[in-house]
Design a protein around this motif. Structure first.
Motif, PDB file in Angstrom:
ATOM      1  N   SER A 126       0.836  -1.203   0.000  1.00 46.75           N
ATOM      2  CA  SER A 126       0.000   0.000   0.000  1.00 46.75           C
ATOM      3  C   SER A 126       0.876   1.261   0.000  1.00 46.75           C
ATOM      4  O   SER A 126       0.532   2.275  -0.604  1.00 46.75           O
ATOM      5  N   ARG A 127       2.036   1.159   0.657  1.00 48.40           N
ATOM      6  CA  ARG A 127       2.997   2.265   0.619  1.00 48.40           C
ATOM      7  C   ARG A 127       3.497   2.492  -0.817  1.00 48.40           C
ATOM      8  O   ARG A 127       3.584   3.642  -1.286  1.00 48.40           O
ATOM      9  N   LEU A 128       3.777   1.407  -1.524  1.00 44.19           N
ATOM     10  CA  LEU A 128       4.238   1.499  -2.911  1.00 44.19           C
ATOM     11  C   LEU A 128       3.172   2.162  -3.793  1.00 44.19           C
ATOM     12  O   LEU A 128       3.489   3.035  -4.605  1.00 44.19           O
ATOM     13  N   GLU A 129       1.919   1.758  -3.580  1.00 45.55           N
ATOM     14  CA  GLU A 129       0.829   2.377  -4.339  1.00 45.55           C
ATOM     15  C   GLU A 129       0.786   3.884  -4.111  1.00 45.55           C
ATOM     16  O   GLU A 129       0.629   4.657  -5.043  1.00 45.55           O
ATOM     17  N   GLN A 130       0.931   4.274  -2.841  1.00 47.07           N
ATOM     18  CA  GLN A 130       0.976   5.697  -2.493  1.00 47.07           C
ATOM     19  C   GLN A 130       2.054   6.421  -3.284  1.00 47.07           C
ATOM     20  O   GLN A 130       1.832   7.482  -3.853  1.00 47.07           O
ATOM     21  N   GLU A 131       3.246   5.812  -3.267  1.00 41.93           N
ATOM     22  CA  GLU A 131       4.391   6.455  -3.915  1.00 41.93           C
ATOM     23  C   GLU A 131       4.206   6.535  -5.427  1.00 41.93           C
ATOM     24  O   GLU A 131       4.610   7.492  -6.065  1.00 41.93           O
ATOM     25  N   GLN A 132       3.579   5.486  -5.997  1.00 46.22           N
ATOM     26  CA  GLN A 132       3.424   5.445  -7.455  1.00 46.22           C
ATOM     27  C   GLN A 132       2.305   6.359  -7.944  1.00 46.22           C
ATOM     28  O   GLN A 132       2.367   6.880  -9.049  1.00 46.22           O
ATOM     29  N   ASN A 133       1.292   6.554  -7.102  1.00 45.16           N
ATOM     30  CA  ASN A 133       0.111   7.281  -7.567  1.00 45.16           C
ATOM     31  C   ASN A 133       0.036   8.729  -7.078  1.00 45.16           C
ATOM     32  O   ASN A 133      -0.935   9.410  -7.356  1.00 45.16           O
ATOM     33  N   HIS A 134       1.035   9.146  -6.316  1.00 46.66           N
ATOM     34  CA  HIS A 134       0.987  10.518  -5.827  1.00 46.66           C
ATOM     35  C   HIS A 134       2.303  11.233  -6.087  1.00 46.66           C
ATOM     36  O   HIS A 134       3.356  10.602  -6.140  1.00 46.66           O
ATOM     37  N   GLN A 135       2.177  12.538  -6.226  1.00 49.03           N
ATOM     38  CA  GLN A 135       3.387  13.352  -6.305  1.00 49.03           C
ATOM     39  C   GLN A 135       3.702  13.850  -4.904  1.00 49.03           C
ATOM     40  O   GLN A 135       2.793  14.187  -4.149  1.00 49.03           O
TER      41      GLN A 135
END
Ligand SMILES: [Zn+2]
Length: 173
Positions: A108-117
């Motif tokens: 979920s942390r990875l998703e955050q990093e990939q989908n947000h600036q």
């Protein structure tokens, strides 16, 4: 799941126990592991861990299903005492469960990093997502410097690597 050959070393066991119930948990397990139905008072006395803390640790181990107890009335004192056993065979299951929980967090942390600036102050006092940065008009709430978009490709790479190795761990256990 794997072929059931993963060996639970003392290091792994202690790591699991410590995550469940803190560092003193290993001390307690070392004391009861080769015994049967050890009184909570004896455990507290021999490990020199205060009785309330001993009970709290044991209860956490019980909740994680790596310790079990029977309750018996003490014939002389008239109160109930818990007698404890270590369920060593369940350590592995808990180990895998903890790994899976960690995997979910990383994903979920990875998703955050990939989908947000992300925006970061050049003095490194603050890091925030785009929406928050807009609220602050791209100025650091701490020092007032302009915040710049952060290149998080290394964070993403690190998280991806961790996820891959964790998946391998889980598959091999
Ligand atoms: Zn700043």
């Amino acid at each position: 799941m794997g072929d059931n050959t993963m060996r639970i070393t003392k290091k792994i066991r202690d790591e699991v126990l410590s995550k469940i119930a803190g560092e003193d948990a290993s001390k307690i397990i070392d004391f009861i592991k080769d015994k049967k139905e050890t009184s909570e008072f004896i455990i507290a006395e021999k490990t020199k861990i205060e009785i309330h803390r001993t009970r709290m640790i044991l209860y956490k181990l019980f909740e994680a299903n790596v310790a079990a107890f029977v309750r018996r009335k003490d014939k002389i004192k008239g109160w109930y005492i818990c007698y404890w056993d270590f369920l060593s065979k369940n350590i592995k299951h808990t180990y895998v469960k903890l790994k899976k929980e960690k995997l979910e967090k990383l994903q979920s942390r990875l998703e955050q990093e990939q989908n947000h600036q992300f925006f970061m102050c050049k003095n490194a006092c603050a890091r925030m997502n785009f929406e928050k940065a807009v609220d602050f008009e791209f100025k650091c709430p701490e020092c007032g410097e302009l915040m710049n978009q952060q290149d998080n490709s290394r964070t993403i790479e690190f998280l991806s690597d961790s996820i891959a190795s964790l998946k391998k761990d889980i598959a091999n256990s």
